[in-house]
Motif scaffolding. Structure first.
Motif, PDB file in Angstrom:
ATOM      1  N   PRO A  61      37.120  54.064  40.001  1.00 19.87           N
ATOM      2  CA  PRO A  61      38.049  53.350  39.734  1.00 19.87           C
ATOM      3  C   PRO A  61      39.329  54.079  39.183  1.00 19.87           C
ATOM      4  O   PRO A  61      40.587  53.813  39.294  1.00 19.87           O
ATOM      5  CB  PRO A  61      37.658  52.351  38.537  1.00 19.87           C
ATOM      6  N   LYS A  89      43.072  54.092  40.463  1.00 23.10           N
ATOM      7  CA  LYS A  89      44.409  53.801  39.502  1.00 23.10           C
ATOM      8  C   LYS A  89      45.273  55.041  39.528  1.00 23.10           C
ATOM      9  O   LYS A  89      46.516  54.930  39.304  1.00 23.10           O
ATOM     10  CB  LYS A  89      43.702  53.685  37.990  1.00 23.10           C
ATOM     11  N   SER A 142      32.216  48.310  38.845  1.00 20.91           N
ATOM     12  CA  SER A 142      33.150  49.419  39.246  1.00 20.91           C
ATOM     13  C   SER A 142      33.796  49.268  40.337  1.00 20.91           C
ATOM     14  O   SER A 142      35.136  49.231  40.405  1.00 20.91           O
ATOM     15  CB  SER A 142      32.317  50.874  39.412  1.00 20.91           C
ATOM     16  N   ILE A 192      36.294  46.436  39.493  1.00 24.58           N
ATOM     17  CA  ILE A 192      37.523  46.844  38.784  1.00 24.58           C
ATOM     18  C   ILE A 192      38.246  47.514  39.803  1.00 24.58           C
ATOM     19  O   ILE A 192      39.699  47.393  39.758  1.00 24.58           O
ATOM     20  CB  ILE A 192      36.918  47.817  37.834  1.00 24.58           C
ATOM     21  N   SER A 193      37.807  48.513  40.648  1.00 23.79           N
ATOM     22  CA  SER A 193      38.652  48.815  41.737  1.00 23.79           C
ATOM     23  C   SER A 193      39.460  47.949  42.689  1.00 23.79           C
ATOM     24  O   SER A 193      40.423  48.458  42.960  1.00 23.79           O
ATOM     25  CB  SER A 193      37.618  49.817  42.736  1.00 23.79           C
ATOM     26  N   ARG A 240      40.616  45.043  41.930  1.00 24.62           N
ATOM     27  CA  ARG A 240      41.677  44.681  40.947  1.00 24.62           C
ATOM     28  C   ARG A 240      42.795  45.692  40.878  1.00 24.62           C
ATOM     29  O   ARG A 240      43.876  45.195  41.034  1.00 24.62           O
ATOM     30  CB  ARG A 240      41.056  44.164  39.574  1.00 24.62           C
ATOM     31  N   ILE A 241      42.429  46.804  40.887  1.00 27.15           N
ATOM     32  CA  ILE A 241      43.408  47.777  40.496  1.00 27.15           C
ATOM     33  C   ILE A 241      44.303  48.111  42.063  1.00 27.15           C
ATOM     34  O   ILE A 241      45.350  48.161  41.850  1.00 27.15           O
ATOM     35  CB  ILE A 241      42.758  49.322  40.222  1.00 27.15           C
TER      36      ILE A 241
END
Length: 218
Positions: free
Chosen positions: A137, A141, A205, A208-209, A211-212
């Motif tokens: 992530p 980011k 993870s 989250i990745s 979404r990023i």
């Protein structure tokens, strides 16, 4: 997703061949008794789990992210291919480490037992998964260069924590001596929770990745 996965395999082709030779060389040294097999399993696992992170540097040099987002591909598909590549590396490492541990035990090389070798494998897989759980992530980011300082922090934190636990655990009532008193299979099962926790962290993870990447502007 198959094409995206194959892309990662191709761009890391030379590195994959190098690490395959690296593994075989260290395995040979373990069979000769030069290195302890526990060291070989732990060292090789942590090092090779860096491969998915290295993919980001290749992507950045080729401006792959902008190119990929020009196609009708969902962020979940793009990210999923990278995480699937990570799982394939994890499976290959598990197979290699298991074969290495069994052969060394059958040949009676070293003073350890098969349970100790498998415990080292499970523990190192847990640490390797922790690294990619945090770093993937961050790479999405910040990019590979800006995320690099975090890699060293994530890489050394588990080893520092284990060292402090072994050194001062008794004073804090957190000694690991109870593992020596447990039956080998029970201790192995307890250590096996580490990679399971790492796999659970990998799922978080991944989300989250996704979404990023979905919110990232190129």
């Amino acid at each position: 997703m198959t094409g995206l996965l194959w892309k990662d395999v191709l761009i890391m082709g030379k590195n994959l061949r190098f690490y395959a030779l690296f593994l075989l060389a260290y395995f040979g040294l373990a069979l000769l008794g030069v290195f302890d097999v526990t060291f070989v399993i732990t060292f090789s696992t942590v090092i090779i789990m860096m491969l998915p992170i290295s993919c980001f540097s290749m992507d950045e040099a080729a401006k792959w992210d902008r190119f990929a987002r020009s196609f009708p591909l969902e962020p979940r598909t793009i990210v999923g291919a990278r995480y699937l590549f990570t799982l394939l590396i994890l499976l290959a490492l598990t197979a290699f480490s298991s074969v290495c541990a069994v052969l060394v035990d059958l040949l009676h090389i070293g003073d350890g037992t098969l349970a100790e070798y498998l415990g080292a494998m499970l523990g190192s897989l847990g640490v390797g998964l922790l690294i990619v759980d945090v770093m993937l992530p961050l790479c999405y980011k910040l990019g590979p260069e800006r995320a690099r300082p975090y890699l060293f922090a994530v890489l050394f934190t588990p080893f520092v924590a284990i060292f402090l636990l072994l050194r001062f655990g008794k004073d804090l009532g957190l000694s690991l001596a109870f593992l020596n008193q447990m039956p080998e299979l029970n201790a192995l099962g307890l250590i096996g929770l580490l990679p399971l926790a790492g796999l659970l962290g990998l799922a978080v993870s991944f989300l989250i990745s996704c979404r990023i990447l979905d919110r990232k502007e190129f």
